[in-house]
Design a protein around this motif. Structure first.
Motif, PDB file in Angstrom:
ATOM      1  N   UNK A 276       0.851  -1.182   0.000  1.00 54.74           N
ATOM      2  CA  UNK A 276       0.000   0.000   0.000  1.00 54.74           C
ATOM      3  C   UNK A 276       0.886   1.231   0.000  1.00 54.74           C
ATOM      4  N   UNK A 277       0.637   2.129  -0.931  1.00 58.14           N
ATOM      5  CA  UNK A 277       1.377   3.381  -0.995  1.00 58.14           C
ATOM      6  C   UNK A 277       0.522   4.454  -0.328  1.00 58.14           C
ATOM      7  N   UNK A 278       0.943   5.008   0.809  1.00 60.83           N
ATOM      8  CA  UNK A 278       0.124   6.018   1.487  1.00 60.83           C
ATOM      9  C   UNK A 278       0.058   7.314   0.684  1.00 60.83           C
ATOM     10  N   UNK A 279      -1.076   7.973   0.747  1.00 61.36           N
ATOM     11  CA  UNK A 279      -1.247   9.252   0.058  1.00 61.36           C
ATOM     12  C   UNK A 279      -0.792  10.418   0.919  1.00 61.36           C
ATOM     13  N   UNK A 280      -0.958  10.281   2.238  1.00 64.47           N
ATOM     14  CA  UNK A 280      -0.567  11.359   3.149  1.00 64.47           C
ATOM     15  C   UNK A 280       0.172  10.763   4.335  1.00 64.47           C
ATOM     16  N   UNK A 281       1.000  11.572   4.948  1.00 65.10           N
ATOM     17  CA  UNK A 281       1.740  11.202   6.149  1.00 65.10           C
ATOM     18  C   UNK A 281       1.262  12.064   7.314  1.00 65.10           C
ATOM     19  N   UNK A 282       1.194  11.440   8.496  1.00 61.70           N
ATOM     20  CA  UNK A 282       0.844  12.160   9.715  1.00 61.70           C
ATOM     21  C   UNK A 282       1.983  11.992  10.706  1.00 61.70           C
ATOM     22  N   UNK A 283       2.547  13.119  11.155  1.00 62.33           N
ATOM     23  CA  UNK A 283       3.645  13.095  12.111  1.00 62.33           C
ATOM     24  C   UNK A 283       3.382  14.119  13.204  1.00 62.33           C
ATOM     25  N   UNK A 284       3.882  13.810  14.381  1.00 64.86           N
ATOM     26  CA  UNK A 284       3.775  14.739  15.488  1.00 64.86           C
ATOM     27  C   UNK A 284       5.043  15.570  15.543  1.00 64.86           C
ATOM     28  N   UNK A 285       4.902  16.856  15.246  1.00 68.12           N
ATOM     29  CA  UNK A 285       6.046  17.763  15.179  1.00 68.12           C
ATOM     30  C   UNK A 285       5.791  18.912  16.147  1.00 68.12           C
ATOM     31  N   UNK A 286       6.723  19.115  17.073  1.00 67.60           N
ATOM     32  CA  UNK A 286       6.615  20.202  18.058  1.00 67.60           C
ATOM     33  C   UNK A 286       5.294  20.126  18.823  1.00 67.60           C
ATOM     34  N   UNK A 287       4.876  18.883  19.170  1.00 67.79           N
ATOM     35  CA  UNK A 287       3.672  18.711  19.958  1.00 67.79           C
ATOM     36  C   UNK A 287       2.376  18.795  19.194  1.00 67.79           C
ATOM     37  N   UNK A 288       2.431  18.951  17.873  1.00 66.49           N
ATOM     38  CA  UNK A 288       1.230  19.048  17.058  1.00 66.49           C
ATOM     39  C   UNK A 288       1.264  18.016  15.939  1.00 66.49           C
ATOM     40  N   UNK A 289       0.085  17.455  15.644  1.00 60.91           N
ATOM     41  CA  UNK A 289      -0.022  16.483  14.565  1.00 60.91           C
ATOM     42  C   UNK A 289      -0.144  17.227  13.244  1.00 60.91           C
ATOM     43  N   UNK A 290       0.778  16.940  12.326  1.00 62.98           N
ATOM     44  CA  UNK A 290       0.814  17.631  11.042  1.00 62.98           C
ATOM     45  C   UNK A 290       0.637  16.626   9.901  1.00 62.98           C
ATOM     46  N   UNK A 349      -6.442  16.875   6.939  1.00 67.86           N
ATOM     47  CA  UNK A 349      -6.235  17.759   8.094  1.00 67.86           C
ATOM     48  C   UNK A 349      -7.453  17.782   8.990  1.00 67.86           C
ATOM     49  N   UNK A 350      -8.632  17.805   8.370  1.00 68.72           N
ATOM     50  CA  UNK A 350      -9.871  17.812   9.149  1.00 68.72           C
ATOM     51  C   UNK A 350     -10.025  16.507   9.932  1.00 68.72           C
ATOM     52  N   UNK A 351      -9.699  15.384   9.305  1.00 64.79           N
ATOM     53  CA  UNK A 351      -9.798  14.087   9.988  1.00 64.79           C
ATOM     54  C   UNK A 351      -8.850  14.037  11.181  1.00 64.79           C
ATOM     55  N   UNK A 352      -7.632  14.507  10.991  1.00 60.91           N
ATOM     56  CA  UNK A 352      -6.649  14.489  12.084  1.00 60.91           C
ATOM     57  C   UNK A 352      -7.099  15.384  13.228  1.00 60.91           C
ATOM     58  N   UNK A 353      -7.657  16.541  12.899  1.00 61.03           N
ATOM     59  CA  UNK A 353      -8.134  17.438  13.947  1.00 61.03           C
ATOM     60  C   UNK A 353      -9.301  16.830  14.715  1.00 61.03           C
ATOM     61  N   UNK A 354     -10.186  16.130  14.002  1.00 64.61           N
ATOM     62  CA  UNK A 354     -11.348  15.531  14.652  1.00 64.61           C
ATOM     63  C   UNK A 354     -10.964  14.317  15.493  1.00 64.61           C
ATOM     64  N   UNK A 355      -9.914  13.597  15.077  1.00 69.17           N
ATOM     65  CA  UNK A 355      -9.533  12.343  15.739  1.00 69.17           C
ATOM     66  C   UNK A 355      -8.216  12.476  16.498  1.00 69.17           C
ATOM     67  N   UNK A 356      -8.023  13.603  17.153  1.00 65.88           N
ATOM     68  CA  UNK A 356      -6.803  13.803  17.934  1.00 65.88           C
ATOM     69  C   UNK A 356      -6.638  12.705  18.989  1.00 65.88           C
ATOM     70  N   UNK A 357      -7.739  12.326  19.626  1.00 66.29           N
ATOM     71  CA  UNK A 357      -7.656  11.316  20.695  1.00 66.29           C
ATOM     72  C   UNK A 357      -7.180   9.978  20.152  1.00 66.29           C
ATOM     73  N   UNK A 358      -7.588   9.636  18.933  1.00 71.53           N
ATOM     74  CA  UNK A 358      -7.140   8.366  18.346  1.00 71.53           C
ATOM     75  C   UNK A 358      -5.632   8.358  18.161  1.00 71.53           C
TER      76      UNK A 358
END
Length: 481
Positions: A276-290, A349-358
């Motif tokens: 599977x080739x991911x379309x987006x990456x999610x990383x925690x940078x400086x305390x924030x998920x980007x 970005x909207x999904x990550x903001x909504x699912x911060x707890x996950x």
């Protein structure tokens, strides 16, 4: 009746070619998009792809804590592909392919994918052993028919009588006993127990193949021969009473039976790994998920200015129309890709903001969310969100997930809140993993345990979630050991 003219004003949605192309690109997966881009490059001479950008530089920009999401989009929308390997012919040494049964390295043409013994199918593996076995011509014909009737799990799907009837003729004088004798020989091929006609026969073949001095071998054969139904139902109390075995003895017998393989064909791998080739990456940078786009999936496309400038020269009308038409198509294609990337990044970005707890605490903290929630936040239609989340994948520190994974229905809690169905599945899995194997939790008990945590779920809902997780019911999870 007098005729006249009337002027009316109205609005209607027109599906222009540009809009159709944008919608098409939006719903394509990464692999399909790469194929579509390649087709556009092959068909449109005014569309170019630059191959000299550095992926490492893009990755450095992604990791910088000073870059916000908007800047990440600007810098990553059209980063170049990896440099092409121009020295392929110098580095590649042709290797003559061997048959899969030989076990030697096998190269598959342009893909150059290693295929060893493990990539051979079960039938290939059995045919290879058949060719090494001193069969007569008639036995070889019978063995081939038997192997063709074996499914992927290793079981014989056709009766000996049917195989005999399909082979017997005026030229071939066969006996049913010959088919049965050949079947017995194949059942001792690797993997042991293959070509069995039932689970009982498969396990018995494997037990008989063990040395006679193996502890509890005779007792295990007795249990399989006389009490297979009780064993399948996990009715250990009745099994111990009828077999006249004490609980400790029956536990040893069960331990031996559990070392056997009820599906011998599963030991032979026939499938190639799916990547599977991911379309987006999610990383925690400086305390924030980007969120950032995968630069490998976003080639740097541009208009071939050399061809575009030909319109200014002294050329025929036909050539000018050809260049202008392809120039406009190239601009539309690039703009559609920009729109796709912008939409994908905005929704992610909207999904990550909504699912911060996950992202912080895992599956049990998943919040309920539906497509309309994201559509409202990003001010898009729900159908657009459905297209952009289909076959698109997000790379997170805990794994790769399809964007649709983050959408789930909700269940009301006692305190008036809501709990995601994904979180409930995670809780069910956690409870089952922690249960005592000799006393597994029933669906009713799981319902009570969740109710103690403030989550009210019906028993049939628990059963549905449990089945979706591939967890068998409590009577099948019960173990004597």
């Amino acid at each position: 009746m007098k005729q006249g003219l009337q002027l009316k004003m109205g609005q209607q949605l027109a599906m222009t070619p540009q809009l159709q192309q944008a919608i098409k690109l939006l719903q394509l997966s990464t692999l399909d998009l790469q194929q579509e881009i390649q087709n556009a490059l092959d068909e449109n001479p005014l569309l170019d792809q630059d191959d000299d950008s550095s992926i490492e530089q893009v990755n450095k920009e992604q990791d910088s804590s000073q870059v916000d999401t908007a800047e990440a989009l600007t810098k990553q929308e059209f980063s170049d592909d990896l440099p092409a390997d121009n020295n392929w012919e110098e580095s590649y040494t042709p290797v003559q392919a061997a048959s899969p049964a030989s076990g030697s390295t096998n190269f598959d043409g342009e893909n150059t994918v290693y295929q060893g013994e493990s990539s051979a199918s079960l039938q290939d593996h059995l045919i290879w052993q058949m060719q090494l076995t001193p069969f007569s011509d008639s036995d070889l014909m019978i063995a081939t028919a038997i192997i063709d009737s074996i499914d992927d799990s290793g079981y014989l799907t056709t009766s000996c009588e049917s195989i005999f009837e399909s082979l017997v003729s005026e030229d071939n004088e066969l006996e049913l006993d010959e088919v049965q004798v050949v079947l017995k020989r194949i059942q001792h091929f690797d993997p042991i127990g293959v070509a069995a006609r039932s689970t009982q026969e498969c396990l018995q073949i494997q037990l008989r193949h063990l040395p006679e001095q193996t502890p509890w071998r005779s007792e295990a054969l007795m249990v399989l021969d006389l009490y297979m139904d009780l064993l399948g139902n996990r009715d250990y109390r009745t099994l111990a009473r009828k077999s006249k075995l004490k609980e400790a003895q029956l536990a040893e017998v069960m331990r031996l039976i559990q070392t056997l393989e009820p599906r011998p064909g599963n030991q032979i791998e026939d499938s190639q790994a799916q990547y599977i080739v991911p379309d987006v990456y999610v990383k925690k940078i400086a305390g924030q998920w980007r969120v950032s786009l995968n630069p490998d999936c976003n080639p740097n496309l541009s208009v071939n200015q050399q061809y575009a400038d030909l319109c200014k020269g002294n050329i025929s009308k036909t050539d000018s129309q050809f260049i202008k038409g392809h120039l406009q198509e190239a601009k539309w294609f690039i703009k559609s890709l920009e729109s796709r990337n912008e939409t994908l990044l905005k929704v992610s970005n909207c999904i990550v903001q909504q699912q911060q707890a996950f992202f912080e605490y895992g599956h049990e903290a998943m919040k309920p969310m539906v497509l309309n929630d994201v559509a409202f936040e990003v001010e898009m239609h729900e159908s657009t969100i459905s297209r952009v989340t289909t076959q698109k994948f997000m790379h997170t520190p805990t794994g790769i997930y399809e964007l649709k994974f983050f959408f789930s229905s909700h269940v009301a809690t006692e305190n008036g809140g809501e709990c995601s169905s994904t979180a409930i599945r995670a809780l069910i899995k956690k409870l089952v993993n922690a249960e005592i194997s000799t006393k597994p939790l029933s669906d009713n008990k799981i319902t009570q345990l969740l109710e103690e945590q403030g989550i009210k779920v019906a028993r049939r809902t628990i059963a549905k979630y449990r089945e979706s997780l591939g967890i068998p019911p409590s009577n099948q999870r019960k173990q004597l050991l």
